[in-house]
Design a protein around this motif. Structure first.
Motif, short mmCIF file in Angstrom:
data_model
loop_
_atom_site.label_atom_id
_atom_site.label_comp_id
_atom_site.label_asym_id
_atom_site.label_seq_id
_atom_site.Cartn_x
_atom_site.Cartn_y
_atom_site.Cartn_z
N GLN A 107 15.30 6.08 3.87
CA GLN A 107 14.16 5.46 3.19
C GLN A 107 12.95 6.39 3.21
O GLN A 107 12.26 6.54 2.21
CB GLN A 107 13.80 4.13 3.85
CG GLN A 107 12.64 3.42 3.14
CD GLN A 107 12.38 2.03 3.69
OE1 GLN A 107 13.05 1.57 4.60
NE2 GLN A 107 11.40 1.34 3.14
N HIS A 109 11.50 10.09 3.27
CA HIS A 109 12.08 11.28 2.65
C HIS A 109 12.50 12.36 3.64
O HIS A 109 13.39 13.15 3.36
CB HIS A 109 11.10 11.86 1.63
CG HIS A 109 9.77 12.23 2.20
ND1 HIS A 109 9.57 13.37 2.96
CD2 HIS A 109 8.56 11.63 2.11
CE1 HIS A 109 8.30 13.45 3.32
NE2 HIS A 109 7.66 12.40 2.82
N SER A 160 4.35 12.76 -5.42
CA SER A 160 4.37 11.31 -5.25
C SER A 160 5.58 10.91 -4.41
O SER A 160 6.50 11.71 -4.18
CB SER A 160 4.43 10.63 -6.61
OG SER A 160 5.69 10.90 -7.23
N GLY A 161 5.60 9.65 -3.99
CA GLY A 161 6.74 9.15 -3.23
C GLY A 161 8.05 9.26 -3.98
O GLY A 161 9.09 9.62 -3.42
N GLY A 162 8.00 8.97 -5.28
CA GLY A 162 9.21 9.07 -6.10
C GLY A 162 9.71 10.49 -6.21
O GLY A 162 10.92 10.75 -6.16
N GLN A 165 11.41 11.51 -2.97
CA GLN A 165 12.77 10.99 -2.83
C GLN A 165 13.75 11.73 -3.73
O GLN A 165 14.92 11.92 -3.38
CB GLN A 165 12.82 9.49 -3.12
CG GLN A 165 12.38 8.62 -1.95
CD GLN A 165 13.26 8.82 -0.72
OE1 GLN A 165 13.26 9.87 -0.08
NE2 GLN A 165 14.02 7.81 -0.37
N PHE A 186 14.78 3.65 -2.02
CA PHE A 186 13.69 3.34 -2.93
C PHE A 186 12.82 2.19 -2.42
O PHE A 186 11.96 1.68 -3.13
CB PHE A 186 14.23 2.98 -4.32
CG PHE A 186 15.22 3.98 -4.86
CD1 PHE A 186 15.10 5.34 -4.59
CD2 PHE A 186 16.30 3.57 -5.63
CE1 PHE A 186 16.02 6.27 -5.07
CE2 PHE A 186 17.23 4.47 -6.12
CZ PHE A 186 17.09 5.82 -5.84
N LEU A 189 8.88 2.36 -2.56
CA LEU A 189 8.28 2.78 -3.82
C LEU A 189 7.79 1.57 -4.62
O LEU A 189 8.27 0.45 -4.44
CB LEU A 189 9.30 3.56 -4.65
CG LEU A 189 9.91 4.79 -3.96
CD1 LEU A 189 10.98 5.41 -4.85
CD2 LEU A 189 8.84 5.81 -3.59
N ASP A 190 6.85 1.82 -5.52
CA ASP A 190 6.40 0.75 -6.41
C ASP A 190 7.52 0.39 -7.38
O ASP A 190 8.48 1.16 -7.58
CB ASP A 190 5.14 1.18 -7.18
CG ASP A 190 5.40 2.33 -8.14
OD1 ASP A 190 5.87 2.08 -9.26
OD2 ASP A 190 5.13 3.49 -7.76
N THR A 193 8.44 2.87 -10.35
CA THR A 193 9.09 4.09 -9.87
C THR A 193 10.50 3.78 -9.36
O THR A 193 11.44 4.55 -9.57
CB THR A 193 8.26 4.73 -8.75
OG1 THR A 193 6.95 5.02 -9.25
CG2 THR A 193 8.89 6.02 -8.25
N ARG A 194 10.64 2.64 -8.72
CA ARG A 194 11.94 2.23 -8.20
C ARG A 194 12.95 2.09 -9.32
O ARG A 194 14.08 2.58 -9.22
CB ARG A 194 11.78 0.92 -7.44
CG ARG A 194 13.02 0.42 -6.73
CD ARG A 194 12.67 -0.76 -5.86
NE ARG A 194 13.79 -1.19 -5.03
CZ ARG A 194 13.67 -1.81 -3.87
NH1 ARG A 194 12.48 -2.07 -3.39
NH2 ARG A 194 14.74 -2.17 -3.19
#
Length: 271
Positions: A107, A109, A160-162, A165, A186, A189-190, A193-194
């Motif tokens: 979860q 990264h 970004s988080g996405g 990942q 994911f 993530l928002d 993005t998910r």
């Protein structure tokens, strides 16, 4: 399809019912149990009598309430946790640790903050014996696969988080694992993005044809991605139901069958 019809298609929980529809075992879990020992010396059963087989190239999701052992079971397949009883095999060989064709995406990264995206991916080739230039070339290919070739020189803090990942997925693919094990990749993530990364993962899965075992708390995510959904119940963790998802891809959340399956899984989770 009505909800009652969907429920009638559920798989019960015995050894035969846990077999994959293709009838060939790539990952096989036989009567697996996991018990954690407390500092006081007491034993805490976490998983009990897990019987399941997964076919090569199949996409299977584990879903269930917190504490039902989803991540522990994934870690046992990865060889990161020992099996207390029973056994797990990959392609007929007993899992004794990592390095048997498993790639793992967590979860969080887990990228190295001091390395760029391309260097983080190239790190996955560190034991391959490849020359540095070849490691970089292959890392760039994997970044292109996940749509991040333009971000090759960025550090994790600049992504970004996405994006982070996606780099993690590219790194997990570095040594071309047979199996991709994904633990709520994911979850942090928002929603937009998910959904985008779900679509990206399916594209990669169809291009590379990996066996994927995916842990999630999201029913809709499991339905969007999976060939089968394994529902775990807690105390101790055990397989309660297995739901085949016989829907063509790409899937629509507005599909009546999709929604009937969602409700059937929700009903099982709620009882």
């Amino acid at each position: 399809m009505s909800q009652s019809q969907v429920i009638e298609r559920r798989s019960p929980v015995g050894r035969a019912e846990g077999q994959n529809p293709a009838g060939t075992d790539f990952i096989r879990i036989d009567s697996a149990r996991k018990v954690f020992t407390q500092r006081s010396g007491g034993a805490v059963p976490v998983l009990d009598s897990i019987d399941l087989s997964i076919a090569e190239n199949e996409f299977v999701s584990f879903i269930g309430r917190s504490g039902c052992g989803k991540t522990t079971l994934l870690n046992m397949i990865a060889g990161l946790e020992d099996v207390s009883a029973g056994r797990i095999t990959i392609a007929g060989k007993v899992v004794t640790g990592p390095g048997q064709g498993q790639g793992v995406v967590f979860q969080q990264h887990a990228l190295f903050p001091w390395l760029t995206a391309v260097d983080n991916v190239a790190f996955g080739f560190r034991k391959s014996g490849l020359a540095k230039a070849e490691r970089r070339r292959r890392a760039l290919e994997l970044l292109a696969l996940v749509g991040l070739e333009a971000a090759a020189g960025r550090y994790p803090r600049e992504m970004s988080g996405g994006m982070q990942q996606r780099v993690s997925i590219a790194r997990a693919l570095a040594l071309d694992p047979q199996i991709l094990l994904m633990d709520e990749p994911f979850g942090a993530l928002d929603e937009l993005t998910r959904i985008e990364l779900q679509q990206e993962l399916l594209r990669i899965w169809e291009a590379r044809r990996k066996t994927i075992v995916f842990v999630t708390h999201s029913i809709s995510e499991a339905l969007m991605l999976s060939d089968r959904i394994v529902l775990l119940a807690p105390n101790p963790g055990r397989i309660k139901r297995i739901f085949p998802v016989d829907l063509p891809r790409p899937r629509l959340r507005t599909d009546p069958t999709f929604n009937a399956l969602y409700q059937a899984i929700w009903n099982e989770l709620s009882t």
